[in-house]
Design an enzyme around this catalytic site. Sequence first.
Site: not given
Ligand SMILES: Cc1cc2nc3c(=O)[nH]c(=O)nc-3n(C[C@H](O)[C@H](O)[C@H](O)COP(=O)(O)OP(=O)(O)OC[C@H]3O[C@@H](n4cnc5c(N)ncnc54)[C@H](O)[C@@H]3O)c2cc1C
Length: 313
Positions: A146-147, A143
């Site tokens: 982000c970084d 990202c």
């Molecule tokens: C390495 C990394 C660094 C990042 N750094 C940043 C940053 O610095 N700043 C920033 O703004 N964004 C950052 N991001 C992006 C950010 O993390 C995502 O945009 C954000 O987490 C998305 O949130 P979400 O709740 O939509 O989904 P996610 O964070 O993807 O969470 C989804 C959750 O649903 C769960 N899940 C999936 N399927 C099922 C199921 N069948 N039953 C129950 N649970 C399930 C998963 O296990 C997970 O816990 C980063 C991403 C990564 C990978």
Amino acid sequence: MMELAKKPAEGEAWDVLLVGSGPSSLTAAIYATRGAASTLVLGGVKWGGQLMLTTTVDNFPGFPDGVHGPELMGLMRKQAERFGALVIEENVTELDVSSKPFVAVAGGKKYKAKSVIIATGAEISWLGVPGEQKLLGRGVSSCAPCDAPFFKGKKVAVVGGGDSAMEEALVLTKYATEVTIIHRRDQFKASKAMQQKVLNNKNIKIIWNTEVMEILGDQKVEGVKLLNNQTSKTSELAIDGIFVAIGHTPSTKIFSGKIDLDEKGYAKYPINTPGVFVAGDVHDYRYKQAVTAAGFGCMAAMDALKYLEELKG
Ligand SMILES: Cc1cc2nc3c(=O)[nH]c(=O)nc-3n(C[C@H](O)[C@H](O)[C@H](O)COP(=O)(O)OP(=O)(O)OC[C@H]3O[C@@H](n4cnc5c(N)ncnc54)[C@H](O)[C@@H]3O)c2cc1C
């Protein structure tokens, strides 16, 4: 604990059932419980979502000195639980939204709900090469928004050939002294406009027909081992950071045929099943940020609360 939302009696339906436990789900849980809705978070065995994989998050508002990803998620969970959300660390294996109440199965148990918010996020496609997971957050990123600022005055590489890779490279040119795109083919699949921006940028070098074999470094990224897939020649490139931009896979497999998905498997937004809402990276392939996921979680919870009010008539 300031418990605002009571749990339903045994066998009764929850007002709001959340699938997932990333920033979108936990924000939705905060809003749903504060709206006095009984709220169950079936958060997955890997609770906390993508931010559990990272070190410093520097762009989430309210943390002027940055915050570690897992710490931020712990705080969000604590806040949701404070208002009465129940978080269960199990994966949802089945979801039936064809009749009311909706039914989700997790850990072999059935849970009934009047409304459901799907917030299962997306999974980053990683290269799967040695060094990658070890150096995640220590020079390996996915990202640039982000970084990128961590790489001021440094040399970085971007892996990929689609729009995301082009965007990452362009963002990085604002900080890094050298940006190299490593692509395994001899042309990009990004849109012509994005390609043109990259090809016209003198600060971006491109290495074609080349694959990353290994990310080198002990405590932090120091370089990459490369393989030219046309000549079979190997080489090393000294870099301080590598941005993997080869795609995201939305976590929607179990919802196939149950809710509307687009051709890439992302949930359609807004969704057209009454009582079912989606939030975060599971539908948002454009912004993919913690703060936008949280914003979508807030919106989904407010929509769910409105729907529950309308059910009462
Ligand atoms: C390495 C990394 C660094 C990042 N750094 C940043 C940053 O610095 N700043 C920033 O703004 N964004 C950052 N991001 C992006 C950010 O993390 C995502 O945009 C954000 O987490 C998305 O949130 P979400 O709740 O939509 O989904 P996610 O964070 O993807 O969470 C989804 C959750 O649903 C769960 N899940 C999936 N399927 C099922 C199921 N069948 N039953 C129950 N649970 C399930 C998963 O296990 C997970 O816990 C980063 C991403 C990564 C990978």
